[in-house]
Design a protein around this motif. Structure first.
Motif, PDB file in Angstrom:
ATOM      1  N   ASP A   1       0.832  -1.197   0.000  1.00  0.00           N
ATOM      2  CA  ASP A   1       0.000   0.000   0.000  1.00  0.00           C
ATOM      3  C   ASP A   1       0.874   1.258   0.000  1.00  0.00           C
TER       4      ASP A   1
ATOM      5  N   VAL B   1       0.490   3.933   1.743  1.00  0.00           N
ATOM      6  CA  VAL B   1       0.734   4.384   3.120  1.00  0.00           C
ATOM      7  C   VAL B   1       1.931   3.647   3.717  1.00  0.00           C
TER       8      VAL B   1
ATOM      9  N   HIS C   1       5.122   5.115   2.322  1.00  0.00           N
ATOM     10  CA  HIS C   1       5.445   6.363   3.036  1.00  0.00           C
ATOM     11  C   HIS C   1       6.060   6.043   4.404  1.00  0.00           C
ATOM     12  N   PHE C   2       5.420   5.123   5.105  1.00  0.00           N
ATOM     13  CA  PHE C   2       5.877   4.766   6.460  1.00  0.00           C
ATOM     14  C   PHE C   2       7.298   4.209   6.427  1.00  0.00           C
TER      15      PHE C   2
ATOM     16  N   LEU D   1       9.849   6.986   5.559  1.00  0.00           N
ATOM     17  CA  LEU D   1      10.066   7.916   6.677  1.00  0.00           C
ATOM     18  C   LEU D   1      10.864   7.248   7.801  1.00  0.00           C
TER      19      LEU D   1
ATOM     20  N   LEU E   1       6.944  11.109  -4.026  1.00  0.00           N
ATOM     21  CA  LEU E   1       5.638  10.628  -3.553  1.00  0.00           C
ATOM     22  C   LEU E   1       4.717  11.779  -3.197  1.00  0.00           C
TER      23      LEU E   1
END
Lengths: 106, 169
Positions: B2, B4, B7-8, B11, B47
């Protein structure tokens, strides 16, 4: 969808200040000039991520894009000037430790 | 995977590599880790739908800045082996509080943003970024030109020959 966006927003809102704190901590605790500049770079990465996230989550990423590019230019200039200073300091004091740079008289 | 999660993951890697770059005693390794941080930042910028800034970040921060760092490190005296061992012991003592501080900050910011009412909206259609870059800016361009000139002076200082050194030797 809103839940995912909100989660991402929170994630960025937490991560960017953490990068800033890591940079500040590196600057405070080290005495090597080059390591201090690396700390400043880490802080700037945090600001870049926060700016990009602010544009994305407000639906206007094109507005922050010029700001980020300007910040990258400023970043390079800071590094260039500090590189010149570091090389001259090493020539004069033969050390990268800021504790040894205590001859500030003309 | 996914979006998300991507991104996780990015980061998390960004924070880990930043801490490693800040912790490292060998400056050359820290500079290379900083290049990895720049690379991850560029991916995050892609992104976040700012591709021009991502290309700038990738070419300038991951490329040019790393080259400048390595030039500076090669022009200055690196630490000797004994100094490095001594410095390592000191650094571990200094950075022992860093994980705690990071966790406290994360908790503080999490609680802080829970109290805000801001509801983010998704990215709308992207207008042309070049318009913002070239047409919408007026006064700040002067500041940017002055900053670039300051950088030129930095380069002059960097490669300046010191005539006094030659006379003394």
């Amino acid at each position: 969808m809103i839940g995912d966006t909100l989660f991402l927003f929170k994630l960025y809102l937490i991560t960017a200040p953490i990068l800033f704190v890591v940079g500040i901590y590196a600057i405070i605790t080290t005495r090597n000039i080059i390591a201090m500049i690396i700390g400043i770079e880490v802080m700037m990465k945090g600001v870049t991520v926060l700016l990009a996230a602010a544009g994305y989550f407000n639906g206007k990423p094109q507005v922050v894009e010029p700001l980020i590019i300007t910040m990258i230019v400023v970043e390079v200039v800071i590094l260039m000037i500090s590189a010149g200073y570091i090389i001259n300091i090493v020539k004069k004091h033969d050390s990268l430790d800021v504790a040894n740079i205590n001859k500030l008289k003309g | 995977m996914d979006l998300v999660h991507i991104h996780f993951l990015l980061l998390s890697l960004l924070v880990i590599f930043s801490i490693l770059a800040a912790l490292n005693i060998r400056i050359i390794k820290a500079a290379i880790l900083l290049a990895v941080v720049s690379l991850l930042t560029a991916l995050i910028l892609f992104l976040l739908e700012t591709p021009l800034a991502a290309i700038f970040e990738l070419s300038v921060c991951a490329g040019l800045i790393t080259v400048i760092f390595i030039s500076v490190i090669s022009l200055t005296n690196p630490l000797t082996r004994e100094e490095r061992i001594e410095e390592k012991a000191k650094t571990l003592k200094r950075f022992v509080f860093l994980p705690g501080i990071v966790l406290v900050c994360a908790a503080a910011f999490y609680m802080l943003e829970n109290s805000t009412n801001f509801i983010p909206i998704g990215a709308s259609e992207i207008a042309v970024a070049q318009e913002g870059l070239w047409n919408s800016r007026q006064f700040d361009l002067i500041g940017q030109i002055i900053i670039i000139l300051a950088g030129v002076f930095g380069v002059i200082v960097l490669f300046k020959d010191n005539k006094d050194d030659g006379g003394k030797k």
